[in-house]
Design an enzyme around this catalytic site. Structure first.
Site, PDB file in Angstrom:
ATOM      1  N   GLY A   5       5.534  -1.635   7.209  1.00 54.32           N
ATOM      2  CA  GLY A   5       6.881  -2.074   7.512  1.00 54.32           C
ATOM      3  C   GLY A   5       7.655  -1.193   8.463  1.00 54.32           C
ATOM      4  O   GLY A   5       7.271  -0.064   8.766  1.00 54.32           O
ATOM      5  N   GLU A   6       8.765  -1.739   8.952  1.00 51.84           N
ATOM      6  CA  GLU A   6       9.710  -1.049   9.838  1.00 51.84           C
ATOM      7  C   GLU A   6      10.950  -0.692   9.003  1.00 51.84           C
ATOM      8  O   GLU A   6      11.741  -1.578   8.650  1.00 51.84           O
ATOM      9  CB  GLU A   6      10.080  -1.952  11.011  1.00 51.84           C
ATOM     10  N   LEU A  33       7.015   6.359  20.011  1.00 51.33           N
ATOM     11  CA  LEU A  33       7.035   5.988  21.428  1.00 51.33           C
ATOM     12  C   LEU A  33       5.708   5.362  21.840  1.00 51.33           C
ATOM     13  O   LEU A  33       5.647   4.250  22.349  1.00 51.33           O
ATOM     14  CB  LEU A  33       7.316   7.219  22.286  1.00 51.33           C
ATOM     15  N   HIS A  34       4.626   6.110  21.697  1.00 51.54           N
ATOM     16  CA  HIS A  34       3.265   5.655  21.955  1.00 51.54           C
ATOM     17  C   HIS A  34       2.982   5.303  23.409  1.00 51.54           C
ATOM     18  O   HIS A  34       1.885   4.822  23.736  1.00 51.54           O
ATOM     19  CB  HIS A  34       2.900   4.458  21.074  1.00 51.54           C
ATOM     20  N   GLU A  39       0.830  -1.199   0.000  1.00 48.68           N
ATOM     21  CA  GLU A  39       0.000   0.000   0.000  1.00 48.68           C
ATOM     22  C   GLU A  39       0.866   1.251   0.000  1.00 48.68           C
ATOM     23  O   GLU A  39       1.918   1.310   0.637  1.00 48.68           O
ATOM     24  CB  GLU A  39      -0.925   0.007   1.217  1.00 48.68           C
ATOM     25  N   CYS A  89      -2.877   6.643   9.247  1.00 52.66           N
ATOM     26  CA  CYS A  89      -1.791   6.061  10.017  1.00 52.66           C
ATOM     27  C   CYS A  89      -2.281   4.865  10.829  1.00 52.66           C
ATOM     28  O   CYS A  89      -3.257   4.958  11.565  1.00 52.66           O
ATOM     29  CB  CYS A  89      -1.209   7.132  10.942  1.00 52.66           C
ATOM     30  N   ASN A 141      -6.483   5.916  15.065  1.00 56.89           N
ATOM     31  CA  ASN A 141      -7.321   5.617  13.913  1.00 56.89           C
ATOM     32  C   ASN A 141      -7.805   4.174  14.039  1.00 56.89           C
ATOM     33  O   ASN A 141      -6.993   3.248  14.044  1.00 56.89           O
ATOM     34  CB  ASN A 141      -6.532   5.795  12.616  1.00 56.89           C
ATOM     35  N   CYS A 177       4.648  -6.332   8.059  1.00 60.47           N
ATOM     36  CA  CYS A 177       5.529  -5.804   9.099  1.00 60.47           C
ATOM     37  C   CYS A 177       5.683  -6.830  10.217  1.00 60.47           C
ATOM     38  O   CYS A 177       4.689  -7.411  10.667  1.00 60.47           O
ATOM     39  CB  CYS A 177       4.955  -4.502   9.668  1.00 60.47           C
ATOM     40  N   CYS A 191       2.837  -4.371  16.359  1.00 57.41           N
ATOM     41  CA  CYS A 191       2.280  -3.387  17.300  1.00 57.41           C
ATOM     42  C   CYS A 191       0.783  -3.627  17.436  1.00 57.41           C
ATOM     43  O   CYS A 191       0.073  -3.824  16.443  1.00 57.41           O
ATOM     44  CB  CYS A 191       2.559  -1.972  16.809  1.00 57.41           C
ATOM     45  N   CYS A 240       3.074   8.678   1.388  1.00 53.96           N
ATOM     46  CA  CYS A 240       3.375   7.765   2.499  1.00 53.96           C
ATOM     47  C   CYS A 240       3.779   6.435   1.881  1.00 53.96           C
ATOM     48  O   CYS A 240       2.964   5.751   1.253  1.00 53.96           O
ATOM     49  CB  CYS A 240       2.145   7.602   3.395  1.00 53.96           C
ATOM     50  N   SER A 292      10.094   7.010   9.815  1.00 54.99           N
ATOM     51  CA  SER A 292       9.471   6.638  11.087  1.00 54.99           C
ATOM     52  C   SER A 292       9.901   5.241  11.515  1.00 54.99           C
ATOM     53  O   SER A 292       9.934   4.316  10.700  1.00 54.99           O
ATOM     54  CB  SER A 292       7.945   6.687  10.950  1.00 54.99           C
ATOM     55  N   CYS A 294      -1.921  -1.591  15.328  1.00 54.52           N
ATOM     56  CA  CYS A 294      -1.625  -1.326  13.918  1.00 54.52           C
ATOM     57  C   CYS A 294      -2.115  -2.463  13.024  1.00 54.52           C
ATOM     58  O   CYS A 294      -1.802  -3.633  13.257  1.00 54.52           O
ATOM     59  CB  CYS A 294      -0.125  -1.130  13.733  1.00 54.52           C
TER      60      CYS A 294
END
Length: 364
Positions: free
Chosen positions: A171-172, A225-226, A104, A343, A300, A124, A128, A117, A201, A131
């Site tokens: 992905g990371e 961080l979150h 995507e 996001c 989101n 990924c 998380c 983006c 990011s 996500c």
């Protein structure tokens, strides 16, 4: 965790060479190696990065006989599998790669800019909890040409020059550092996008932020961080078990010293979990004396998790608590929510196609 993809240098996948991702110098060497004069390299570079050629057959300044003889050469462009347009003008693309995998990409227009983006992996591995991408698992890293292609695809579709890029898709990025860095250099030097207009990011991986600092890029580093403490971060980000919050922040401080660039900290606000003033106070304590900026992202929603989006009152209170402690802060309201293009919502699945609204175009 997966290592960086083998053979992930610019323009190269396994034993097959792709033209997209190669520099002017490399393209010049390539055309000369295939019997063409050196000036054809500049023509090829222009058609790849300025005109968006998808095959050598598109490049009409080349001799027809030579194009036919080189018909098996692959530039490395994806095909558009699905396109969905949100009411705010955000466009989500599902792109089919050469091996059939789907990723995507999101185009985000505003009054004076066009942001893309981009994804750095198919899926990924970070998992998380909030996500959608992490819920779908991990398949492989993307190569340089597959990252650059995303930007060129959006640019062509909008008919407008891309001004900003955020590595916040699937992905990371720091699990695919070689390809990501190669793509950043290509997007800067060949496509013409300023490194200062590129944001990378990451949730943070031991040693990877220092490795990125060694590249001396001028991009903005955004660290997810979150959470305001290690226990809560473990609940949201499984990889935090191997990377305590204080260690991550120490590496971020080293990044600032080595690059002279400030770090942006991303913090998804989850109602009733991490959105209280006490969490803001705890976060501010961690960032005291730090050359940084906090980017708050109201959650989101995704189908696979029960977290809730915080109220506007909670968001305002969190902002006020940070500002009163002299922490630079802003709130990012994500675009493309109704098309699952915001996001944390990206995932490449058949369910995504079924869920697309009426304002869509499907090709191929």
């Amino acid at each position: 965790m997966p290592a960086d993809a083998p053979g992930a240098e610019a323009g190269e996948v396994a034993s097959e060479t792709y033209l997209l991702g190669l520099s002017l110098e490399a393209l010049t060497e390539w055309v000369q190696a295939h019997g063409q004069p050196a000036y054809r390299g500049k023509q090829l570079h222009n058609w790849l990065y300025k005109k968006g050629a998808r095959s050598l057959q598109d490049i009409t300044v080349f001799p027809k006989a030579w194009r036919q003889a080189m018909s098996q050469v692959v530039i490395g462009r994806s095909t558009l599998h699905h396109r969905a347009v949100a009411r705010d003008g955000t466009v989500k693309y599902l792109l089919r790669l050469g091996d059939g995998q789907i990723i995507e990409t999101v185009g985000i227009p505003s009054a004076n800019r066009l942001t893309v983006c981009v994804s750095s992996q198919v899926g990924c591995p970070m998992a998380c909890d909030f996500c959608a991408t992490g819920k779908g698992g991990f398949l492989r890293n993307l190569y340089c040409h597959e990252i650059v292609d995303q930007v060129l695809t959006v640019q062509a579709d909008f008919g407008q020059r891309v001004s900003h890029i955020v590595f916040m898709g699937m992905g990371e990025p720091l699990l695919n550092t070689d390809s990501v860095v190669a793509a950043i250099r290509c997007l800067n030097q060949d496509v013409g996008i300023s490194q200062r207009a590129i944001t990378l990011s990451t949730v943070g991986l031991p040693g990877r932020i220092r490795k990125l600092a060694d590249e001396q890029l001028q991009v903005t580093l955004a660290v997810s961080l979150h959470a305001s403490n290690q226990a809560q971060r473990l609940q949201l980000i499984p990889s935090a078990k191997a990377y305590p919050l204080e260690t991550l922040l120490d590496e971020c401080r080293d990044y600032v010293k080595l690059t002279g660039r400030r770090v942006s900290f991303e913090y998804i606000l989850l109602a009733g979990l991490n959105d209280q003033p006490r969490h803001a106070a705890e976060l501010a304590q961690h960032l005291r004396g730090f050359q940084s900026h906090v980017n708050l992202i109201p959650y989101n929603p995704i189908d696979e998790a029960d977290y809730q989006r915080p109220s506007e009152a909670s968001i305002s209170s969190f902002v006020a608590a940070l500002e009163s402690r002299h922490i630079a802060v802003s709130v990012r309201y994500s675009r493309g929510l109704e098309e699952n293009a915001a996001c944390g919502q990206l995932r490449a699945s058949k369910g995504n196609l079924a869920a697309a609204g009426s304002d869509t175009t499907t090709l191929g």
